[in-house]
Every structure is written in structure tokens, then in C-alpha cells.
Motif scaffolding. Sequence first.
Motif, PDB file in Angstrom:
ATOM      1  N   PRO A  29     -52.056  56.315  25.141  1.00 28.02           N
ATOM      2  CA  PRO A  29     -52.783  56.536  23.875  1.00 28.02           C
ATOM      3  C   PRO A  29     -53.521  55.297  23.393  1.00 28.02           C
ATOM      4  CG  PRO A  29     -50.533  57.372  23.745  1.00 28.02           C
ATOM      5  CD  PRO A  29     -50.608  56.576  24.999  1.00 28.02           C
ATOM      6  N   TYR A  30     -52.917  54.132  23.564  1.00 28.59           N
ATOM      7  CA  TYR A  30     -53.543  52.905  23.083  1.00 28.59           C
ATOM      8  C   TYR A  30     -54.645  52.423  24.019  1.00 28.59           C
ATOM      9  CZ  TYR A  30     -49.851  52.976  19.642  1.00 28.59           C
ATOM     10  OH  TYR A  30     -49.021  53.360  18.618  1.00 28.59           O
ATOM     11  N   ALA A  31     -54.555  52.773  25.304  1.00 27.08           N
ATOM     12  CA  ALA A  31     -55.640  52.466  26.233  1.00 27.08           C
ATOM     13  C   ALA A  31     -56.901  53.224  25.846  1.00 27.08           C
ATOM     14  CB  ALA A  31     -55.227  52.813  27.660  1.00 27.08           C
ATOM     15  N   ALA A  32     -56.747  54.489  25.511  1.00 22.42           N
ATOM     16  CA  ALA A  32     -57.893  55.293  25.083  1.00 22.42           C
ATOM     17  C   ALA A  32     -58.508  54.711  23.813  1.00 22.42           C
ATOM     18  CB  ALA A  32     -57.461  56.737  24.855  1.00 22.42           C
ATOM     19  N   ASP A  33     -57.662  54.250  22.908  1.00 23.49           N
ATOM     20  CA  ASP A  33     -58.147  53.667  21.654  1.00 23.49           C
ATOM     21  C   ASP A  33     -58.955  52.406  21.915  1.00 23.49           C
ATOM     22  OD1 ASP A  33     -57.840  53.288  18.535  1.00 23.49           O
ATOM     23  OD2 ASP A  33     -57.214  51.387  19.444  1.00 23.49           O
ATOM     24  N   LEU A  34     -58.442  51.502  22.738  1.00 23.40           N
ATOM     25  CA  LEU A  34     -59.156  50.254  23.006  1.00 23.40           C
ATOM     26  C   LEU A  34     -60.473  50.507  23.717  1.00 23.40           C
ATOM     27  CD1 LEU A  34     -56.611  47.474  24.093  1.00 23.40           C
ATOM     28  CD2 LEU A  34     -57.981  47.600  22.011  1.00 23.40           C
ATOM     29  N   ALA A  35     -60.468  51.412  24.689  1.00 24.74           N
ATOM     30  CA  ALA A  35     -61.701  51.707  25.416  1.00 24.74           C
ATOM     31  C   ALA A  35     -62.763  52.287  24.480  1.00 24.74           C
ATOM     32  CB  ALA A  35     -61.419  52.664  26.564  1.00 24.74           C
ATOM     33  N   ALA A  36     -62.350  53.145  23.559  1.00 28.00           N
ATOM     34  CA  ALA A  36     -63.291  53.719  22.596  1.00 28.00           C
ATOM     35  C   ALA A  36     -63.862  52.640  21.681  1.00 28.00           C
ATOM     36  CB  ALA A  36     -62.610  54.808  21.781  1.00 28.00           C
ATOM     37  N   ARG A  37     -63.018  51.709  21.257  1.00 24.09           N
ATOM     38  CA  ARG A  37     -63.497  50.605  20.408  1.00 24.09           C
ATOM     39  C   ARG A  37     -64.486  49.732  21.161  1.00 24.09           C
ATOM     40  NH1 ARG A  37     -60.015  49.845  15.773  1.00 24.09           N
ATOM     41  NH2 ARG A  37     -58.260  51.300  15.895  1.00 24.09           N
ATOM     42  N   ALA A  38     -64.198  49.462  22.426  1.00 25.87           N
ATOM     43  CA  ALA A  38     -65.121  48.660  23.233  1.00 25.87           C
ATOM     44  C   ALA A  38     -66.464  49.372  23.393  1.00 25.87           C
ATOM     45  CB  ALA A  38     -64.499  48.369  24.595  1.00 25.87           C
ATOM     46  N   ALA A  39     -66.418  50.672  23.618  1.00 26.27           N
ATOM     47  CA  ALA A  39     -67.649  51.433  23.831  1.00 26.27           C
ATOM     48  C   ALA A  39     -68.553  51.416  22.603  1.00 26.27           C
ATOM     49  CB  ALA A  39     -67.311  52.866  24.214  1.00 26.27           C
ATOM     50  N   LEU A  40     -67.961  51.388  21.423  1.00 28.54           N
ATOM     51  CA  LEU A  40     -68.756  51.391  20.195  1.00 28.54           C
ATOM     52  C   LEU A  40     -69.650  50.155  20.084  1.00 28.54           C
ATOM     53  CD1 LEU A  40     -66.174  52.708  17.559  1.00 28.54           C
ATOM     54  CD2 LEU A  40     -68.224  53.891  18.402  1.00 28.54           C
ATOM     55  N   ARG A  41     -69.299  49.098  20.805  1.00 30.24           N
ATOM     56  CA  ARG A  41     -70.086  47.865  20.736  1.00 30.24           C
ATOM     57  C   ARG A  41     -71.194  47.828  21.792  1.00 30.24           C
ATOM     58  NH1 ARG A  41     -67.714  44.469  17.103  1.00 30.24           N
ATOM     59  NH2 ARG A  41     -69.202  42.853  17.753  1.00 30.24           N
ATOM     60  N   THR A  42     -71.308  48.878  22.594  1.00 32.45           N
ATOM     61  CA  THR A  42     -72.310  48.982  23.670  1.00 32.45           C
ATOM     62  C   THR A  42     -72.487  47.664  24.424  1.00 32.45           C
ATOM     63  OG1 THR A  42     -74.143  48.550  22.122  1.00 32.45           O
ATOM     64  CG2 THR A  42     -73.537  50.861  22.510  1.00 32.45           C
ATOM     65  N   PRO A  43     -71.417  47.166  25.028  1.00 31.10           N
ATOM     66  CA  PRO A  43     -71.505  45.880  25.724  1.00 31.10           C
ATOM     67  C   PRO A  43     -72.217  46.011  27.072  1.00 31.10           C
ATOM     68  CG  PRO A  43     -69.364  46.865  26.097  1.00 31.10           C
ATOM     69  CD  PRO A  43     -70.086  47.783  25.149  1.00 31.10           C
ATOM     70  N   SER A  44     -72.665  44.876  27.591  1.00 29.23           N
ATOM     71  CA  SER A  44     -73.193  44.842  28.956  1.00 29.23           C
ATOM     72  C   SER A  44     -72.160  44.282  29.923  1.00 29.23           C
ATOM     73  CB  SER A  44     -74.474  43.999  29.013  1.00 29.23           C
ATOM     74  OG  SER A  44     -74.203  42.654  28.638  1.00 29.23           O
ATOM     75  N   SER A  45     -71.163  43.569  29.388  1.00 33.77           N
ATOM     76  CA  SER A  45     -70.115  43.008  30.237  1.00 33.77           C
ATOM     77  C   SER A  45     -68.813  42.932  29.456  1.00 33.77           C
ATOM     78  CB  SER A  45     -70.502  41.615  30.742  1.00 33.77           C
ATOM     79  OG  SER A  45     -70.740  40.743  29.652  1.00 33.77           O
ATOM     80  N   VAL A  46     -67.719  43.279  30.132  1.00 31.37           N
ATOM     81  CA  VAL A  46     -66.398  43.314  29.498  1.00 31.37           C
ATOM     82  C   VAL A  46     -65.398  42.598  30.394  1.00 31.37           C
ATOM     83  CG1 VAL A  46     -64.503  44.801  28.723  1.00 31.37           C
ATOM     84  CG2 VAL A  46     -66.864  45.477  28.300  1.00 31.37           C
ATOM     85  N   LEU A  47     -64.575  41.768  29.784  1.00 30.76           N
ATOM     86  CA  LEU A  47     -63.465  41.126  30.468  1.00 30.76           C
ATOM     87  C   LEU A  47     -62.171  41.702  29.935  1.00 30.76           C
ATOM     88  CD1 LEU A  47     -62.124  38.884  32.240  1.00 30.76           C
ATOM     89  CD2 LEU A  47     -62.245  37.409  30.205  1.00 30.76           C
ATOM     90  N   GLU A  48     -61.295  42.115  30.839  1.00 29.09           N
ATOM     91  CA  GLU A  48     -59.952  42.510  30.440  1.00 29.09           C
ATOM     92  C   GLU A  48     -58.971  41.458  30.929  1.00 29.09           C
ATOM     93  OE1 GLU A  48     -56.618  46.057  30.877  1.00 29.09           O
ATOM     94  OE2 GLU A  48     -58.505  46.233  31.975  1.00 29.09           O
ATOM     95  N   ILE A  49     -58.112  40.995  30.054  1.00 29.65           N
ATOM     96  CA  ILE A  49     -57.061  40.060  30.444  1.00 29.65           C
ATOM     97  C   ILE A  49     -55.711  40.753  30.317  1.00 29.65           C
ATOM     98  CG2 ILE A  49     -58.349  37.948  29.973  1.00 29.65           C
ATOM     99  CD1 ILE A  49     -57.147  37.763  27.250  1.00 29.65           C
ATOM    100  N   ALA A  50     -54.761  40.322  31.163  1.00 26.86           N
ATOM    101  CA  ALA A  50     -53.447  40.970  31.233  1.00 26.86           C
ATOM    102  C   ALA A  50     -53.600  42.459  31.492  1.00 26.86           C
ATOM    103  CB  ALA A  50     -52.629  40.693  29.970  1.00 26.86           C
ATOM    104  N   ALA A  51     -54.358  42.793  32.540  1.00 25.14           N
ATOM    105  CA  ALA A  51     -54.701  44.189  32.820  1.00 25.14           C
ATOM    106  C   ALA A  51     -53.535  45.007  33.343  1.00 25.14           C
ATOM    107  CB  ALA A  51     -55.857  44.248  33.827  1.00 25.14           C
TER     108      ALA A  51
END
Length: 272
Positions: A29-51
Motif C-alpha cells: 500500500p505504501y509503495a503505491a502511495d510513494l509512486a503516485a506522489r512521485a508521478a505528480l511531480r512529472t520527473p525526468s529522473s528518479v533515484l530510489e535508495i534502500a530499494a
Amino acid sequence: MVAPDVDRLFAGSIPQLYERYLVPLIFEPYAADLAARAALRTPSSVLEIAAGTGVVTRRLASTLAPSVAIVATDLNQAMLDHAASVGTSRPVEWRQADATQLPFPDETFDVVVCQFGAMFFPDKARAFSEARRVLRPGGAFMFNVWDRIDQNEFAHAVTLALEPVFPLDPPRFLARTPHGYSDTEVVARQLSEGGFVRDPDVTTLAARSRASSPDTVAIAYCQGTPLRNEIEARGPSRLLDATDAAAAAIRNRFGRGAVDGKIQAHIVVIER
């Protein structure tokens, strides 16, 4: 509190059990939440740490536009290897990296994401400083941390169940590390120490944790997390004793069939 090294050891069969049992139990559930928040910023590059085993990575890959570059890192190569073996819906870059010494140039990413990893950083302010360093101006660092253990019913029940099994020295990994970084004022202060000048936006989000049986919950926590290391340090044969005690506690409180418990976390978003 600085977590013992054993709290950061995800080795042996832990990655496989973590992915099979713990990911659907508490992380999705929290993975879906974070991904949705990231998408709202329309980034061109994303780094995930502690994946970890890639639950957020998979969500990012399926949620973000195909043109968005995704780099997923973790300190533990065994976790990354398992994440890569599970795979994603499109290519991502998997890379072993220490969150306190990220191997990327300054101002490389639009978003830095971390799911339930900050609690494991031995020097949190330094890790936050590194996240800020690799963010472009105006970029966002977004991460989540578990709330207090008494707000997370299965983890709390498992921790209490192990006390009579090990009365002289009960394993406290779940309370000490995953649920030991729940004070959002401390989090905000350490973000400031890491160089962030804006105030973080903090949201407390409750969800439901569901499993097909009490045994699933017991195996997830006792065998699929570093709690296993702490149990086996008291004797390798004690792992089954601990798992059985945890399963009995879940059964007594939540029932013998499918079980459902509350989980709760804080989501922190801060701009560079």
C-alpha cells in the motif's frame, strides 16, 4: 539510537521470504502511495535508495512515463539481486550503493524516493545530506517511516509474543529499528542537519495489513526480517520456537483464518 549491524543484515533466505511474505503484508500500500506522489511531480529522473526487493521500484516503473529514468539502489547486494530477478515492467538501473555515500554527481535527479529505509541509516543527517546533494533545485525527497509499534498491530503482537520465549533478553528489533524512528520532530531536525532549509510536509497514513493465516504473519516477521538474526543469535533452533509463539499470538488476537490488522506510517516530502 544507532541500530546494531545485525539490524541491517538482509542475507541468506531473508530476501526471498521478505519478498514472498512481508511485501504483500505491509509494503505494497505504501509503495503505491510513494509512486503516485512521485508521478505528480512529472520527473525526468528518479533515484530510489534502500530499494530492498523492489516493491517501490516496480510501482515506479509501471506508474511513471516510459521516458523517466529510474535508478534503484540498496546497500545489500542480496536484496538487489532478488529485486532484479523479480524484474520490472520496463528497464531500470540496479546499483549497489550506500545511502550515506551516493555515487552520483550533484543535482542529478528530480526526485529521490526511499521506502522504509531511513530507519536503517547509521547516520541519518548524512544520508539526508546526500539525498539533497543529488537532487536538482526544486526537486523533492520523499520517504516514509513507520509510526510507533503500538500503532502497527501485527508487529506489536509479534514483539510481545517473543518476550516469554526469551524472558532474559527478548528480541527487540521491530521496536528498536523499523518502528524506532517515528518521532517526526526528530526526522525534521535531522533533515535540517542534512542541509534542507524548507519544512517537510508530513502525512500520517493508516492502512490495513492482511494475510491468509496467522502463520503467514509469523513467518513474515520472524523469518523475513533481520529479527531472524536476533532470534538465531540466541540459538539456531529457537527460530521455530519464536515463529510458533508469534503465530499463536496472532491467532489468539486476530483469529485462526484470514487476519487483518492496522498499520500506520508517516510520509515525508521535502523540497530542495
